[in-house]
Every structure is written in structure tokens, then in C-alpha cells.
Design a protein around this motif. Structure first.
Motif, PDB file in Angstrom:
ATOM      1  N   ILE A   1       1.614   9.091   2.284  1.00 46.62           N
ATOM      2  CA  ILE A   1       1.046   8.230   3.319  1.00 46.62           C
ATOM      3  C   ILE A   1       1.420   6.789   3.000  1.00 46.62           C
ATOM      4  O   ILE A   1       1.275   6.333   1.864  1.00 46.62           O
ATOM      5  CB  ILE A   1      -0.487   8.365   3.377  1.00 46.62           C
ATOM      6  N   PHE A   2       1.919   6.082   4.013  1.00 50.20           N
ATOM      7  CA  PHE A   2       2.268   4.674   3.819  1.00 50.20           C
ATOM      8  C   PHE A   2       1.877   3.861   5.044  1.00 50.20           C
ATOM      9  O   PHE A   2       2.207   4.248   6.169  1.00 50.20           O
ATOM     10  CB  PHE A   2       3.774   4.520   3.558  1.00 50.20           C
ATOM     11  N   PRO A   3       1.154   2.747   4.833  1.00 51.75           N
ATOM     12  CA  PRO A   3       0.574   2.306   3.568  1.00 51.75           C
ATOM     13  C   PRO A   3      -0.581   3.215   3.155  1.00 51.75           C
ATOM     14  O   PRO A   3      -1.338   3.678   4.007  1.00 51.75           O
ATOM     15  CB  PRO A   3       0.100   0.887   3.872  1.00 51.75           C
ATOM     16  N   GLY A   4      -0.688   3.462   1.856  1.00 54.19           N
ATOM     17  CA  GLY A   4      -1.596   4.498   1.395  1.00 54.19           C
ATOM     18  C   GLY A   4      -2.660   4.081   0.409  1.00 54.19           C
ATOM     19  O   GLY A   4      -3.230   4.928  -0.281  1.00 54.19           O
ATOM     20  N   GLU A   5      -2.962   2.786   0.335  1.00 60.90           N
ATOM     21  CA  GLU A   5      -3.959   2.328  -0.636  1.00 60.90           C
ATOM     22  C   GLU A   5      -5.312   3.012  -0.444  1.00 60.90           C
ATOM     23  O   GLU A   5      -6.047   3.248  -1.405  1.00 60.90           O
ATOM     24  CB  GLU A   5      -4.156   0.812  -0.537  1.00 60.90           C
ATOM     25  N   ASN A   6      -5.655   3.331   0.809  1.00 60.39           N
ATOM     26  CA  ASN A   6      -6.938   3.949   1.104  1.00 60.39           C
ATOM     27  C   ASN A   6      -6.861   5.468   1.183  1.00 60.39           C
ATOM     28  O   ASN A   6      -7.832   6.120   1.563  1.00 60.39           O
ATOM     29  CB  ASN A   6      -7.485   3.402   2.428  1.00 60.39           C
ATOM     30  N   PHE A   7      -5.719   6.039   0.845  1.00 61.76           N
ATOM     31  CA  PHE A   7      -5.509   7.481   0.942  1.00 61.76           C
ATOM     32  C   PHE A   7      -5.043   8.041  -0.404  1.00 61.76           C
ATOM     33  O   PHE A   7      -3.889   8.434  -0.559  1.00 61.76           O
ATOM     34  CB  PHE A   7      -4.466   7.807   2.005  1.00 61.76           C
ATOM     35  N   SER A   8      -5.924   8.104  -1.369  1.00 55.85           N
ATOM     36  CA  SER A   8      -5.584   8.642  -2.696  1.00 55.85           C
ATOM     37  C   SER A   8      -4.333   7.986  -3.267  1.00 55.85           C
ATOM     38  O   SER A   8      -3.537   8.636  -3.949  1.00 55.85           O
ATOM     39  CB  SER A   8      -5.402  10.166  -2.622  1.00 55.85           C
ATOM     40  N   GLY A   9      -4.151   6.721  -2.983  1.00 58.93           N
ATOM     41  CA  GLY A   9      -3.006   5.998  -3.519  1.00 58.93           C
ATOM     42  C   GLY A   9      -1.699   6.265  -2.836  1.00 58.93           C
ATOM     43  O   GLY A   9      -0.645   5.804  -3.281  1.00 58.93           O
TER      44      GLY A   9
ATOM     45  N   ILE B   1      -7.372  18.523   2.659  1.00 60.52           N
ATOM     46  CA  ILE B   1      -8.082  17.366   2.108  1.00 60.52           C
ATOM     47  C   ILE B   1      -8.554  16.499   3.268  1.00 60.52           C
ATOM     48  O   ILE B   1      -7.881  16.407   4.301  1.00 60.52           O
ATOM     49  CB  ILE B   1      -7.179  16.565   1.141  1.00 60.52           C
ATOM     50  N   VAL B   2      -9.737  15.913   3.119  1.00 63.13           N
ATOM     51  CA  VAL B   2     -10.304  15.026   4.136  1.00 63.13           C
ATOM     52  C   VAL B   2     -10.240  13.599   3.629  1.00 63.13           C
ATOM     53  O   VAL B   2     -10.696  13.306   2.516  1.00 63.13           O
ATOM     54  CB  VAL B   2     -11.756  15.416   4.463  1.00 63.13           C
ATOM     55  N   LEU B   3      -9.676  12.709   4.441  1.00 63.64           N
ATOM     56  CA  LEU B   3      -9.518  11.305   4.071  1.00 63.64           C
ATOM     57  C   LEU B   3     -10.052  10.427   5.205  1.00 63.64           C
ATOM     58  O   LEU B   3     -10.076  10.840   6.367  1.00 63.64           O
ATOM     59  CB  LEU B   3      -8.040  10.979   3.825  1.00 63.64           C
ATOM     60  N   THR B   4     -10.451   9.210   4.854  1.00 62.24           N
ATOM     61  CA  THR B   4     -10.947   8.267   5.852  1.00 62.24           C
ATOM     62  C   THR B   4      -9.943   7.149   6.035  1.00 62.24           C
ATOM     63  O   THR B   4      -9.625   6.426   5.087  1.00 62.24           O
ATOM     64  CB  THR B   4     -12.304   7.679   5.427  1.00 62.24           C
ATOM     65  N   ALA B   5      -9.430   7.010   7.260  1.00 61.01           N
ATOM     66  CA  ALA B   5      -8.486   5.936   7.565  1.00 61.01           C
ATOM     67  C   ALA B   5      -9.245   4.647   7.835  1.00 61.01           C
ATOM     68  O   ALA B   5     -10.247   4.644   8.556  1.00 61.01           O
ATOM     69  CB  ALA B   5      -7.646   6.303   8.781  1.00 61.01           C
ATOM     70  N   PRO B   6      -8.805   3.537   7.267  1.00 60.80           N
ATOM     71  CA  PRO B   6      -9.489   2.264   7.523  1.00 60.80           C
ATOM     72  C   PRO B   6      -9.325   1.834   8.974  1.00 60.80           C
ATOM     73  O   PRO B   6      -8.394   2.251   9.672  1.00 60.80           O
ATOM     74  CB  PRO B   6      -8.791   1.296   6.567  1.00 60.80           C
ATOM     75  N   VAL B   7     -10.229   1.003   9.418  1.00 61.29           N
ATOM     76  CA  VAL B   7     -10.179   0.488  10.784  1.00 61.29           C
ATOM     77  C   VAL B   7      -8.859  -0.247  11.013  1.00 61.29           C
ATOM     78  O   VAL B   7      -8.376  -0.981  10.147  1.00 61.29           O
ATOM     79  CB  VAL B   7     -11.369  -0.459  11.032  1.00 61.29           C
ATOM     80  N   ALA B   8      -8.243  -0.004  12.168  1.00 61.66           N
ATOM     81  CA  ALA B   8      -7.003  -0.675  12.580  1.00 61.66           C
ATOM     82  C   ALA B   8      -5.814  -0.323  11.692  1.00 61.66           C
ATOM     83  O   ALA B   8      -4.834  -1.079  11.640  1.00 61.66           O
ATOM     84  CB  ALA B   8      -7.192  -2.188  12.650  1.00 61.66           C
ATOM     85  N   TRP B   9      -5.868   0.834  11.034  1.00 63.05           N
ATOM     86  CA  TRP B   9      -4.739   1.250  10.201  1.00 63.05           C
ATOM     87  C   TRP B   9      -3.541   1.625  11.055  1.00 63.05           C
ATOM     88  O   TRP B   9      -3.663   2.221  12.127  1.00 63.05           O
ATOM     89  CB  TRP B   9      -5.138   2.446   9.343  1.00 63.05           C
ATOM     90  N   SER B  10      -2.352   1.261  10.603  1.00 56.33           N
ATOM     91  CA  SER B  10      -1.099   1.649  11.255  1.00 56.33           C
ATOM     92  C   SER B  10      -0.146   2.120  10.171  1.00 56.33           C
ATOM     93  O   SER B  10       0.079   1.402   9.179  1.00 56.33           O
ATOM     94  CB  SER B  10      -0.485   0.467  12.011  1.00 56.33           C
ATOM     95  N   GLY B  11       0.384   3.333  10.330  1.00 51.69           N
ATOM     96  CA  GLY B  11       1.260   3.841   9.285  1.00 51.69           C
ATOM     97  C   GLY B  11       1.792   5.219   9.600  1.00 51.69           C
ATOM     98  O   GLY B  11       1.743   5.681  10.738  1.00 51.69           O
TER      99      GLY B  11
END
Length: 284
Positions: A45-53, A64-74
Motif C-alpha cells: 500500500i502506498f502511501p502506507g504509513e497508516n497501513f501496517s507500514g 486483514i482489516v485496516l483503517t484508511a485515514p480521512v482523505a487518503w489517496s493511494g
């Protein structure tokens, strides 16, 4: 890397969340990644700082369940044929983003891409503009608007034109784009072909489109390839049919794309939950 306990089979994972009453940020998007492939993949995932690195291992039939930050584009894609050591160093046959398990940049072609722009109205698509490595589908859940399933559930590798074939150990593991192979203005939609009027489908992109009618086959393939939805969560499924029953968790409830699918899944998996509720701590 996510711990082994944080990756479970898709339905067990969702039902654990329901049982434990997990709290999720309402303004964010919940991404459920499911590996329906017969082999392990390494989602990136890129950018992936909020997705397990930005990278992790996902074994066959795990999710796996992940939470995308608000206004994420990637973008999200699968890496295949990887070999990482205990420190997360290594490489992959397809989709590699350097020599680390954690991606800090876009993956190398050819890869099947899931692309997102999250806003008041989300835009999402599956793109083959950079080639194809495995089937990929995006299913929005509980959203408002068009909210169609996007993706490519056909496998382009067996019938990939030989001039586009990307091989490893003598086996076609991906199918390159014509732009990647020939690097001409016509195939890359640039120069005098840099617009929707002059950049038209080619014989190669038509083959991609025939196999994957709801995925981008070339740069200006917008009308049948980009979709919109609002207030939705997303399920990204690797190696699965676009019309397969899939589930996600939202507002402390299990949601599946089809009532019968939900009933059958609940009946099958509910008894397995009794000893597992503490695993929710990995998703808090």
C-alpha cells in the motif's frame, strides 16, 4: 509486519469484530483485504504509513482489516513470489517496491492496481495500465451512489501475448503493458496521443478489456472503469470473482453483499468465535 495473530480467515475475522463490539472511527474508511489466491501474497500500500507500514504477508484464505485515514489517496497491489528474511529484507517476482517488506514507494510494473481517492465522494478503480499480475476486485459496502464493483477477475497470464509475457523460472507470472514493452507515444498515450481523442484502444488494450471489462485497460478508459461511492467501506479481494459473497464490518454489524450469503456465513463460522474474542486487541 503484522503479527500472525492479526491476520485471520476473512469471515472469522469479521465475526470476532462483531462479537467484541469494536469501535471504529466513523469518518474513516474500513478496508478489508482478502487473499483468495492459492498461494501467499504480500499486499503493498502506498502511501502506507497508516497501513501496517505499507506492506505485510497475507497467506492463502486469510484477511486483514485496516483503517484508511480521512482523505487518503493511494494504491494497493499484491506482490507475488516474495522471499523476505526475519528483518523484512528481500525481493519479489512481481510488484516489488525496493528490497523491503514495508513499501515506501510505488511498485514496479507489471502489477494490477487498486486505486483510491477518498473524499466526500470517493473515486476508485482497478487499473491494468501498468500491466497485470493477479486478479483483483474492489467491492464497496454500505455506500451511497453508484457503488459498483470494480475489478479484474479474469486471469490474463495464460493467454498473455508472448511479447508482453513477464516470466520467472520459465513461467509467465505477469503480463506487461504495451507501453512498458514498446515505450511508444501511441501505447503510452503521450505526445500527439496525449489526450482522450487521440489516445484510442489498441489491440493489446482490447485484449485486456475483454478479460476485465470493469478495469482500466489504457490511460483514457474512463467511462467503464472509474467508479464513485460515498460513505462506504471497501473490500479488496485478490484472486476472486467480482460477484462472490464478501463481508466487512461497519457500525458493530457484519455486512455482506447478499442476505443469503450473510446467513450462510454466520451459521458456518459463529461457533468458532467462542475462544477468540481477545484477538480484537490487534485491531483496536
Amino acid at each position: 509486519m503484522a503479527s500472525d495473530n492479526s491476520i485471520l480467515s476473512p469471515v472469522v475475522l469479521i465475526l470476532i469484530l462483531v462479537s467484541a463490539g469494536a469501535k471504529v472511527c466513523e469518518s474513516a474508511r474500513i478496508f478489508t483485504l482478502i487473499n483468495d489466491c492459492k498461494e501467499t501474497i504480500w499486499p503493498a500500500i502506498f502511501p502506507g504509513e497508516n497501513f501496517s507500514g505499507g506492506g505485510f504477508e497475507l497467506k492463502s484464505h486469510q484477511s486483514i482489516v485496516l483503517t484508511a485515514p480521512v482523505a487518503w489517496s493511494g494504491r494497493i497491489w499484491a506482490r507475488t513470489g516474495c522471499n523476505f528474511d526475519k528483518n523484512g529484507n528481500g525481493t519479489c517476482q512481481t510488484g516489488r517496491c525496493g528490497t523491503s517488506l514495508k513499501c515506501t514507494g510505488s511498485g514496479e510494473t507489471p502489477t494490477t492496481l487498486a486505486e483510491f481517492t477518498l473524499a466526500t465522494t470517493d473515486f476508485y478503480d482497478v487499473s491494468l495500465v501498468d500491466g497485470f499480475n493477479i486478479p483483483l476486485a474492489i467491492t464497496p459496502m454500505n455506500g451511497k451512489g453508484n457503488c459498483s464493483v470494480a475489478g479484474c477477475d479474469g486471469d490474463l497470464r495464460p493467454n498473455c501475448p508472448k511479447e508482453l509475457a513477464y516470466k520467472a523460472n520459465g513461467k509467465t507470472v505477469a503480463c506487461r503493458s504495451a507501453c512498458d514493452v514498446f515505450n511508444t507515444d501511441e501505447y503510452c498515450c503521450r505526445g500527439m496521443y496525449g489526450g482522450p481523442v487521440t489516445c484510442q484502444p489498441t489491440n493489446y488494450s482490447k485484449k485486456f478489456k475483454a478479460a476485465c471489462p470493469t478495469a482500466y485497460s489504457y490511460a483514457y478508459d474512463d467511462p467503464t472503469s472509474i467508479f464513485t461511492c460515498s460513505e462506504t467501506d471497501y473490500i479488496i479481494t485478490f484472486c476472486s470473482s467480482r460477484n462472490k459473497t464478501v463481508c466487512t464490518y461497519h457500525n458493530k454489524k457484519l455486512h455482506c453483499n447478499g442476505l443469503e450469503g450473510r446467513k450462510s456465513l454466520m451459521g458456518k463460522w459463529w461457533p468458532l468465535m467462542l475462544g477468540l474474542p481477545l484477538l480484537i486487541t490487534y485491531y483496536g
